[in-house]
Design a protein around this motif. Structure first.
Motif, mmCIF file in Angstrom:
data_model
loop_
_atom_site.group_PDB
_atom_site.id
_atom_site.type_symbol
_atom_site.label_atom_id
_atom_site.label_comp_id
_atom_site.label_asym_id
_atom_site.label_seq_id
_atom_site.Cartn_x
_atom_site.Cartn_y
_atom_site.Cartn_z
ATOM 1 N N LEU A 46 0.805 -1.222 0.000
ATOM 2 C CA LEU A 46 0.000 0.000 0.000
ATOM 3 C C LEU A 46 0.841 1.277 0.000
ATOM 4 O O LEU A 46 0.336 2.350 -0.315
ATOM 5 N N LEU A 47 2.105 1.161 0.348
ATOM 6 C CA LEU A 47 2.962 2.334 0.496
ATOM 7 C C LEU A 47 2.993 3.250 -0.730
ATOM 8 O O LEU A 47 2.944 4.470 -0.573
ATOM 9 N N PRO A 48 3.014 2.721 -1.954
ATOM 10 C CA PRO A 48 3.026 3.627 -3.114
ATOM 11 C C PRO A 48 1.778 4.499 -3.232
ATOM 12 O O PRO A 48 1.785 5.495 -3.942
ATOM 13 N N TYR A 49 0.714 4.141 -2.541
ATOM 14 C CA TYR A 49 -0.537 4.879 -2.637
ATOM 15 C C TYR A 49 -0.716 5.920 -1.535
ATOM 16 O O TYR A 49 -1.682 6.667 -1.536
ATOM 17 N N VAL A 50 0.202 5.954 -0.590
ATOM 18 C CA VAL A 50 0.081 6.867 0.552
ATOM 19 C C VAL A 50 0.844 8.156 0.260
ATOM 20 O O VAL A 50 1.996 8.123 -0.155
ATOM 21 N N LYS A 51 0.176 9.273 0.494
ATOM 22 C CA LYS A 51 0.805 10.572 0.278
ATOM 23 C C LYS A 51 0.283 11.534 1.337
ATOM 24 O O LYS A 51 -0.898 11.511 1.664
ATOM 25 N N ILE A 52 1.160 12.359 1.856
ATOM 26 C CA ILE A 52 0.752 13.358 2.838
ATOM 27 C C ILE A 52 0.785 14.732 2.167
ATOM 28 O O ILE A 52 1.776 15.113 1.559
ATOM 29 N N THR A 53 -0.325 15.434 2.292
ATOM 30 C CA THR A 53 -0.434 16.790 1.753
ATOM 31 C C THR A 53 -0.882 17.715 2.868
ATOM 32 O O THR A 53 -1.865 17.435 3.553
#
Length: 101
Positions: free
Chosen positions: A30-37
């Protein structure tokens, strides 16, 4: 579909550490889909503080791959459905006409 992790500024770096240390270990796929904005309605981060501290914080977030959007506000949150998913997703609607899903 990216997963945006929304949080208060005070929890931003601990959230990034959680993703880096725990999500990367427990949910590698799942890591490639996690993003912090970080969405900040004001023109700078940490507005009441010294400009040097503002610049330092912005650089720190950039170094940690945190997307910082200044001068933009969250105007709403809406649900949307993605084919193949059983549950509705949510997206943040932003004042510049974009959204975070």
């Amino acid at each position: 579909i990216p997963f945006h992790f929304a949080t208060h500024l005070a929890f931003l770096l601990p959230s990034k550490d959680f993703i880096k240390h725990d999500v990367s270990r427990l949910y590698k796929d799942l890591l490639p889909y996690v993003k912090i904005t970080l969405v900040e309605a004001g023109p700078v981060l940490l507005g009441p503080f010294d400009a040097a501290l503002q610049k330092y914080a912005h650089g720190l977030f950039k170094k940690r791959d945190i997307d910082v959007r200044l001068g933009i506000a969250v105007t709403g949150v809406e649900e949307f459905q993605v084919e193949g998913f059983h549950f509705a997703n949510r997206r943040a609607m932003l004042s510049d006409g974009t959204s975070l899903e």
